[in-house]
Design a protein around this motif. Structure first.
Motif, short mmCIF file in Angstrom:
data_model
loop_
_atom_site.label_atom_id
_atom_site.label_comp_id
_atom_site.label_asym_id
_atom_site.label_seq_id
_atom_site.Cartn_x
_atom_site.Cartn_y
_atom_site.Cartn_z
N ASP A 61 0.83 -1.21 0.00
CA ASP A 61 0.00 0.00 0.00
C ASP A 61 0.86 1.26 0.00
OD1 ASP A 61 -2.28 -1.54 0.00
OD2 ASP A 61 -2.45 -1.56 2.20
N ALA A 62 2.05 1.20 0.59
CA ALA A 62 2.94 2.35 0.64
C ALA A 62 3.84 2.43 -0.60
CB ALA A 62 3.81 2.31 1.90
N GLY A 63 3.64 1.52 -1.55
CA GLY A 63 4.43 1.55 -2.78
C GLY A 63 5.79 0.85 -2.67
N GLU A 64 5.97 0.09 -1.59
CA GLU A 64 7.25 -0.61 -1.43
C GLU A 64 7.28 -1.86 -2.32
OE1 GLU A 64 8.02 0.66 3.21
OE2 GLU A 64 7.58 -1.41 2.74
N THR A 65 8.46 -2.18 -2.77
CA THR A 65 8.65 -3.37 -3.60
C THR A 65 9.73 -4.24 -2.99
OG1 THR A 65 10.25 -2.23 -5.00
CG2 THR A 65 7.95 -2.21 -5.74
N SER A 66 9.77 -5.50 -3.39
CA SER A 66 10.78 -6.41 -2.88
C SER A 66 11.46 -7.11 -4.04
CB SER A 66 10.16 -7.43 -1.93
OG SER A 66 9.16 -8.16 -2.60
N LYS A 67 12.69 -7.53 -3.79
CA LYS A 67 13.48 -8.23 -4.80
C LYS A 67 14.37 -9.23 -4.08
CE LYS A 67 17.31 -7.43 -7.85
NZ LYS A 67 18.58 -6.97 -7.46
N VAL A 68 14.51 -10.41 -4.66
CA VAL A 68 15.35 -11.45 -4.07
C VAL A 68 16.46 -11.78 -5.08
CG1 VAL A 68 15.45 -13.80 -3.18
CG2 VAL A 68 13.44 -12.39 -2.76
N ASP A 69 17.71 -11.77 -4.61
CA ASP A 69 18.84 -12.17 -5.43
C ASP A 69 19.04 -13.67 -5.29
OD1 ASP A 69 19.34 -9.52 -6.12
OD2 ASP A 69 20.70 -9.22 -4.43
N TYR A 94 26.32 -25.11 -1.47
CA TYR A 94 26.16 -23.77 -0.90
C TYR A 94 25.10 -23.03 -1.68
CZ TYR A 94 27.00 -18.88 0.17
OH TYR A 94 26.83 -17.58 0.56
N CYS A 95 24.18 -22.40 -0.97
CA CYS A 95 23.17 -21.54 -1.58
C CYS A 95 22.95 -20.34 -0.68
CB CYS A 95 21.85 -22.30 -1.75
SG CYS A 95 20.57 -21.29 -2.50
N GLY A 96 23.13 -19.15 -1.21
CA GLY A 96 22.90 -17.92 -0.46
C GLY A 96 21.84 -17.08 -1.13
N LEU A 97 20.80 -16.71 -0.40
CA LEU A 97 19.72 -15.88 -0.93
C LEU A 97 19.71 -14.55 -0.18
CD1 LEU A 97 16.92 -18.59 -0.89
CD2 LEU A 97 18.27 -17.87 -2.86
N THR A 98 19.46 -13.46 -0.88
CA THR A 98 19.40 -12.15 -0.26
C THR A 98 18.12 -11.45 -0.70
OG1 THR A 98 21.80 -12.00 -0.36
CG2 THR A 98 20.62 -9.97 0.10
N ALA A 99 17.34 -10.95 0.27
CA ALA A 99 16.09 -10.25 -0.02
C ALA A 99 16.24 -8.77 0.29
CB ALA A 99 14.96 -10.84 0.82
N HIS A 100 15.82 -7.93 -0.66
CA HIS A 100 15.87 -6.47 -0.51
C HIS A 100 14.45 -5.93 -0.55
CE1 HIS A 100 20.21 -6.55 -1.49
NE2 HIS A 100 19.86 -7.49 -2.34
N VAL A 101 14.19 -4.90 0.25
CA VAL A 101 12.91 -4.19 0.20
C VAL A 101 13.23 -2.73 -0.13
CG1 VAL A 101 10.87 -3.49 1.51
CG2 VAL A 101 11.85 -5.75 1.85
N GLY A 110 16.03 -0.39 5.09
CA GLY A 110 16.72 -1.24 6.06
C GLY A 110 17.81 -2.08 5.42
N ASP A 111 18.32 -3.01 6.20
CA ASP A 111 19.35 -3.92 5.71
C ASP A 111 18.70 -5.09 4.98
OD1 ASP A 111 21.40 -2.43 6.85
OD2 ASP A 111 21.27 -3.49 8.77
N PRO A 112 19.37 -5.60 3.97
CA PRO A 112 18.82 -6.78 3.29
C PRO A 112 18.86 -8.00 4.21
CG PRO A 112 20.96 -6.21 2.37
CD PRO A 112 20.61 -5.14 3.36
N ALA A 113 17.89 -8.87 4.04
CA ALA A 113 17.85 -10.12 4.80
C ALA A 113 18.52 -11.21 3.96
CB ALA A 113 16.40 -10.50 5.10
N SER A 114 19.32 -12.04 4.61
CA SER A 114 20.00 -13.10 3.86
C SER A 114 19.78 -14.45 4.53
CB SER A 114 21.49 -12.80 3.74
OG SER A 114 22.09 -12.84 5.01
#
Length: 194
Positions: A61-69, A94-101, A110-114
């Protein structure tokens, strides 16, 4: 006595030449492989983390988007061949995922979640076709998967790769199709036998 000498000579000649007539090729017993699985391969164990972590942290609702690497899932595997049909070995991945908002203005919120996942499995493999330059096979992996980043416990891990192809001899390429907790989709890589 003469018959004994001839019989002994025949037995020694048969023993010396037996390896030339053996049904198994004189391939190397150990195979080491490095492979990577590429997007859209997502470890099934990461799906709840993606759905909850990314979905709840972005306010639509606030126009925020998310992206996952999604970097590739990479693994190192060592396999010992008992014969041309059966092999057994180990696999570490090994698998590393990073989520950005991102805020509505495009700045990162904020900081990305990994999430880092490290699967360790035993590998059983059955060759459907075994030729000097081409091998067609299927494999089943079972073991554990853990995350050094998370507070979660060690989880059981299963990976099924019903179709795999190796092409080459001592140095070779590989392509596999799989489904499981390590990756789902296609992985490709390189290997070496000795």
């Amino acid at each position: 006595m003469m018959i004994m000498k001839k019989l002994l000579t025949i037995i020694i000649l048969c023993a010396v030449t037996a390896s030339a007539f053996a049904s198994e090729p004189a391939d190397e017993k150990w195979t080491y492989r490095v492979s990577a699985a590429y997007y859209p391969t997502v470890p099934l164990v990461a799906l709840p983390w993606l759905a909850i972590g990314v979905g709840l942290s972005a306010d639509q609702d606030a126009g925020e988007t998310s992206k996952v690497d999604f970097p590739p899932y990479v693994s190192l595997e060592g396999i010992y061949s008992f014969n041309t049909r059966w092999s057994l070995g180990f696999n570490v991945g090994y698998c590393g995922l990073t989520a950005h908002v991102y805020n509505a203005d495009g700045t990162e919120k904020g900081d990305p979640a990994s999430l880092v996942l490290i699967p360790v499995t035993a590998v059983g493999r059955c060759n459907y076709l075994y030729r000097p330059k081409v091998k067609l096979y299927g494999s089943l992996e079972g073991g554990i998967i853990f995350s050094p980043d998370a507070d979660s416990d060690v989880l059981p891990n299963v990976q099924l790769n019903p179709i795999g192809v190796e092409f080459g001899q001592k140095f070779f390429g590989l392509v596999e199709v799989g489904i499981g907790l390590n990756y789902t989709g296609v992985r490709a890589g390189l290997g070496w036998r000795f």
